[in-house]
Scaffold this active site. Structure first.
Site, PDB file in Angstrom:
ATOM      1  N   GLY A 149      29.341 -21.556 -38.156  1.00 49.91           N
ATOM      2  CA  GLY A 149      30.459 -21.932 -39.014  1.00 49.91           C
ATOM      3  C   GLY A 149      31.660 -21.033 -38.813  1.00 49.91           C
ATOM      4  N   HIS A 150      32.844 -21.603 -39.003  1.00 50.89           N
ATOM      5  CA  HIS A 150      34.085 -20.839 -39.014  1.00 50.89           C
ATOM      6  C   HIS A 150      34.679 -20.952 -40.411  1.00 50.89           C
ATOM      7  CE1 HIS A 150      33.838 -20.355 -34.793  1.00 50.89           C
ATOM      8  NE2 HIS A 150      34.314 -21.521 -34.435  1.00 50.89           N
ATOM      9  N   ASP A 187      30.000 -14.697 -35.989  1.00 51.89           N
ATOM     10  CA  ASP A 187      30.593 -14.388 -37.302  1.00 51.89           C
ATOM     11  C   ASP A 187      31.678 -13.320 -37.207  1.00 51.89           C
ATOM     12  OD1 ASP A 187      28.625 -16.110 -38.580  1.00 51.89           O
ATOM     13  OD2 ASP A 187      27.203 -14.472 -38.256  1.00 51.89           O
ATOM     14  N   GLN A 220      29.056 -19.517 -31.750  1.00 46.92           N
ATOM     15  CA  GLN A 220      28.167 -18.371 -31.594  1.00 46.92           C
ATOM     16  C   GLN A 220      28.887 -17.222 -30.856  1.00 46.92           C
ATOM     17  OE1 GLN A 220      26.700 -21.604 -30.535  1.00 46.92           O
ATOM     18  NE2 GLN A 220      26.269 -21.844 -32.690  1.00 46.92           N
ATOM     19  N   LYS A 237      36.206 -15.826 -35.374  1.00 47.49           N
ATOM     20  CA  LYS A 237      36.847 -16.640 -34.329  1.00 47.49           C
ATOM     21  C   LYS A 237      37.731 -17.724 -34.941  1.00 47.49           C
ATOM     22  CE  LYS A 237      32.904 -17.707 -32.398  1.00 47.49           C
ATOM     23  NZ  LYS A 237      31.995 -16.815 -33.151  1.00 47.49           N
TER      24      LYS A 237
END
Length: 432
Positions: free
Chosen positions: A40-41, A13, A228, A16
């Site tokens: 998630g991004h 988180d 991750q 990225k």
């Protein structure tokens, strides 16, 4: 042209997606090399009219949002096909070109029984739970290592697929019914579900390792995007509170088919503070108003799960560890703007474990669990820094904060995020 790897330096988180999107205009391929839809991004793109578009991506590489980039799901990813097409349909409805997506024939597929086992196992563990997302990621990687997994290429040969499902269910149905008191799965139902995707994925499936190496041979640029982060890596993270894949730079090679000799730059994303989701030790974690401040100002809720993130101050011990394990050449410091308004800002420079100072990560899990942060206090700033576009635009105390954490973190801070949008960025050294 060499490849560039982007990884998270903390527990995920870190932003990225923004970094990948920022680089996307300068690369030809963006590759997701590990994980699945358990991370998630969030990417925010400012439009010409001044409005912003927010995209939440879970399985797809962030590069799919950049015109001219070929997005690739590598062999190291585990793929939930229903989620894949849900994301693709959603992007297509918003006018995003999804036609260039490539999917490795060797990527493993998440079956219904993997999701079920993930959920019941976590409940069964009770207070010893890991904090998984329940999406079947771990069980699918376990099947891969146990050599009973299903790969994308198996969907194109029904007899092979059926044989693999039969073999897997011989064990898993026994486990579901006799240990967890749950109903098992039928071979026909699982095979029918997986085969329903075969025609839809066929145009995007290829030997992605060959595709990427040929692109590098042509002088094109490949960006490898990790899911991750370092402290969630199954080998180098805070085990057992980790993910089931290699989220460090070494995983970029095994998860994409690109050899390490072709990777020229390793970019690590690190927040100006620290967060994590799920269980496990967290030395700088805050349980007071300061933690609430970071969570609220930083909108720290999981992109995939919606869970509130645990928040703490910047941890230089973790940053140094990430720099060493990954061979970091550049840090991208994100969310510096979240610290706006603080009178002073603590930075963890080392740990105290039973009276002994640790400047590096303790080797034992127990020591890390009992580590107490040793802080240096830095003066904060009251200005809104979201409009800064050069390092000189930042307030003096913000500049001092960046210089200090750079000095104690093991690699240069080449980019600073001062807001969620792509253009809310200070570039000190170009990453391309």
């Amino acid at each position: 042209m060499p490849a560039i790897t982007i990884i998270g330096a903390q527990w995920g988180d870190e932003g990225k997606g923004k970094a990948t999107d920022l680089l996307g205009e300068h690369v030809d391929y963006v590759v997701k090399f590990n994980g699945g839809n358990n991370a998630g991004h969030t990417v925010v793109i400012r439009q010409e009219d001044g409005t912003s578009e927010k995209y939440a991506l879970h399985l797809l590489p962030s590069g799919i949002l950049t015109a001219g980039v070929t997005p690739v799901i590598g062999n190291g990813v585990v793929v939930d096909l229903a989620v894949l097409f849900e994301e693709l349909t959603g992007l297509e409805a918003r006018g995003v070109d999804i036609s260039k997506l490539k999917l490795s024939a060797s990527a493993h597929v998440i079956a219904d029984y993997n999701r079920q086992l993930d959920k019941v196992t976590e409940r069964f563990l009770g207070s010893r739970k890991i904090g998984t997302t329940g999406r079947g990621i771990g069980p699918t990687y376990a099947d891969k290592v146990n050599r009973i997994g299903i790969r994308v290429q198996d969907l194109f040969d029904e007899s092979i697929l059926r044989g693999k499902v039969e073999g897997a269910l011989e064990l898993k149905n026994q486990l579901l019914s006799k240990v967890y008191n749950r109903r098992g799965f039928t071979v026909d139902a699982v095979v029918e579900d997986l085969l329903s995707y075969a025609d839809r994925i066929a145009p995007m499936v290829c030997d992605t390792g060959l595709l990427l190496n040929q692109a590098l041979d042509r002088g094109e640029t490949v960006l490898l995007e990790g899911g991750q982060a370092t402290l969630l890596d199954v080998d180098h993270g805070t085990y057992p509170f980790v993910t089931s894949s290699n989220a460090t730079s070494g995983g970029a090679c095994t998860g994409s088919g690109i050899p390490p000799t072709r990777i020229d730059r390793v970019v690590a994303i690190v927040k100006a503070y620290t967060t994590r989701v799920g269980e496990g030790p967290f030395p700088t974690e805050l349980f007071d108003a300061s933690g609430d401040y970071l969570r609220d100002n930083g909108h720290e809720f999981g992109t995939t799960t919606g869970r509130p993130r645990r928040c703490g101050w910047y941890d230089a011990v973790i940053a140094r560890y990430a720099a060493r394990v990954n061979g970091v050449t550049d840090f991208v410091l994100t969310k510096l703007d979240v610290l706006d308004g603080l009178e002073e800002i603590p930075v963890c420079v080392a740990y105290d474990v039973d009276g002994v100072r640790h400047d590096e990560m303790p080797v034992n899990q127990s020591d890390f669990h009992h580590a107490k942060p040793i802080f240096e206090m830095l003066p904060g700033w009251k200005e809104d820094i979201s409009g800064a576009r050069s390092f000189a635009d930042l307030p003096a105390n913000a500049q001092a904060y960046v210089k200090y954490v750079e000095e104690i973190s093991g690699a240069p801070m080449s980019v600073i995020g001062v807001g969620p949008a792509r253009d809310e960025t200070v570039i000190i050294n170009s990453l391309t």
